[in-house]
Design an enzyme around this catalytic site. Structure first.
Site, PDB file in Angstrom:
ATOM      1  N   GLY A   7      34.113  38.245  33.145  1.00 21.39           N
ATOM      2  CA  GLY A   7      33.661  39.122  34.231  1.00 21.39           C
ATOM      3  C   GLY A   7      32.198  38.889  34.553  1.00 21.39           C
ATOM      4  O   GLY A   7      31.436  39.832  34.773  1.00 21.39           O
ATOM      5  N   SER A   9      30.700  37.273  37.104  1.00 20.70           N
ATOM      6  CA  SER A   9      30.273  36.928  38.463  1.00 20.70           C
ATOM      7  C   SER A   9      29.567  38.056  39.199  1.00 20.70           C
ATOM      8  O   SER A   9      29.040  37.862  40.281  1.00 20.70           O
ATOM      9  CB  SER A   9      31.481  36.469  39.287  1.00 20.70           C
ATOM     10  OG  SER A   9      32.397  37.537  39.448  1.00 20.70           O
ATOM     11  N   GLY A  13      27.965  42.087  33.795  1.00 19.06           N
ATOM     12  CA  GLY A  13      28.285  40.790  33.197  1.00 19.06           C
ATOM     13  C   GLY A  13      27.383  39.692  33.725  1.00 19.06           C
ATOM     14  O   GLY A  13      26.870  38.865  32.967  1.00 19.06           O
ATOM     15  N   TYR A 153      42.569  54.079  35.143  1.00 16.19           N
ATOM     16  CA  TYR A 153      41.430  53.291  34.635  1.00 16.19           C
ATOM     17  C   TYR A 153      40.991  53.805  33.273  1.00 16.19           C
ATOM     18  O   TYR A 153      40.828  53.033  32.321  1.00 16.19           O
ATOM     19  CB  TYR A 153      40.276  53.378  35.633  1.00 16.19           C
ATOM     20  CG  TYR A 153      38.976  52.797  35.143  1.00 16.19           C
ATOM     21  CD1 TYR A 153      38.765  51.415  35.153  1.00 16.19           C
ATOM     22  CD2 TYR A 153      37.965  53.618  34.659  1.00 16.19           C
ATOM     23  CE1 TYR A 153      37.567  50.883  34.698  1.00 16.19           C
ATOM     24  CE2 TYR A 153      36.766  53.096  34.206  1.00 16.19           C
ATOM     25  CZ  TYR A 153      36.572  51.724  34.220  1.00 16.19           C
ATOM     26  OH  TYR A 153      35.387  51.199  33.760  1.00 16.19           O
TER      27      TYR A 153
END
Length: 234
Positions: A7, A9, A13, A153
């Site tokens: 993650g 990008s 992260g 989530y």
């Protein structure tokens, strides 16, 4: 250290990778589904540190074949991974009564099963003293305030938290440490999706720095811990 960040990008992260390459002490493999964003990451990283040992690979931790990833790691990391940061994830924001079973499946795949696959694929190349860092959420932290729309989530993050505690016991004989950072708010695209219009007092680069520092030092002080990292609610 040889460090993998999933993650990578965007958000925390992205910022963690940049922090890790600044010192020049670490080699980093950045994984993300977006090739375009990874190329931007590489450009910025080499602008900050022209000698940065950073490698990027477009990879989906849920759906892609891990054989290619293992080969990529072998070629760039000499088959050794000292730190794995499981940061990839997704978010669905919907009232519970509108959630479909597929929404729960998507959350579990993106926020739990994908990390299970990563850990299982990386363990053969993780030596004694390695550190696995799972990026959880205050949404899945027991006893924390919960918010409407985030049940799928939050449940998936709670599963990741429990996995952290279980893995720490199972991997103790191999001297591999496993911890989880249950993040509160940081100013990212995901935060905007969860809480439209909310402005966090914590910037993404600040949280990214914290994650990077914990990834390389946290195993000296913690194992099997789910640690809340939050100054606000949300």
């Amino acid at each position: 250290m040889n460090i993998i960040v999933t993650g990578a990008s965007s958000g925390v992260g992205f910022e963690a990778v940049l922090e890790l390459i600044l010192s020049g002490k670490h080699k980093v493999i950045a994984l993300s589904r977006s090739q375009d964003k990874l190329e931007r990451l590489l450009e910025i990283a080499h602008g900050l540190n022209p000698d940065a040992e950073i490698y990027a690979l477009a990879f989906d931790i849920v759906h892609d074949d891990y054989a290619g990833l293992v080969q990529f790691i072998g070629g760039n990391f000499d088959n050794r991974v000292d730190v794995l940061v499981n940061n990839a994830g997704a978010l669905v924001n919907k009232p519970f009564v509108e959630l479909l079973e597929t929404d729960f499946v998507e959350m579990l795949q993106s926020n739990f099963i994908g990390h299970v696959r990563m850990v299982q694929a990386m363990l053969p190349v993780m030596p004694k003293g390695s550190h696995i860092v799972n990026i959880g959420s205050m949404g899945g932290y027991q006893g924390s305030i919960k918010f409407p729309g985030l049940s799928a989530y939050s449940a998936s993050k709670a599963a990741l938290h429990t996995l952290t505690e279980c893995l720490a016991i199972e991997l103790a004989e191999r001297n591999i440490t496993v911890n989880c950072l249950a993040l509160g708010s940081a100013q990212t695209e995901m935060l905007e999706k969860a809480f439209p219009g909310y402005q966090s007092p914590v910037m993404a680069f600040e949280m990214g720095k914290y994650i990077a520092d914990f990834a390389v030092t946290g195993h000296r002080f913690f194992n099997g811990k789910v640690l809340p990292v939050a100054v606000t609610t949300p």
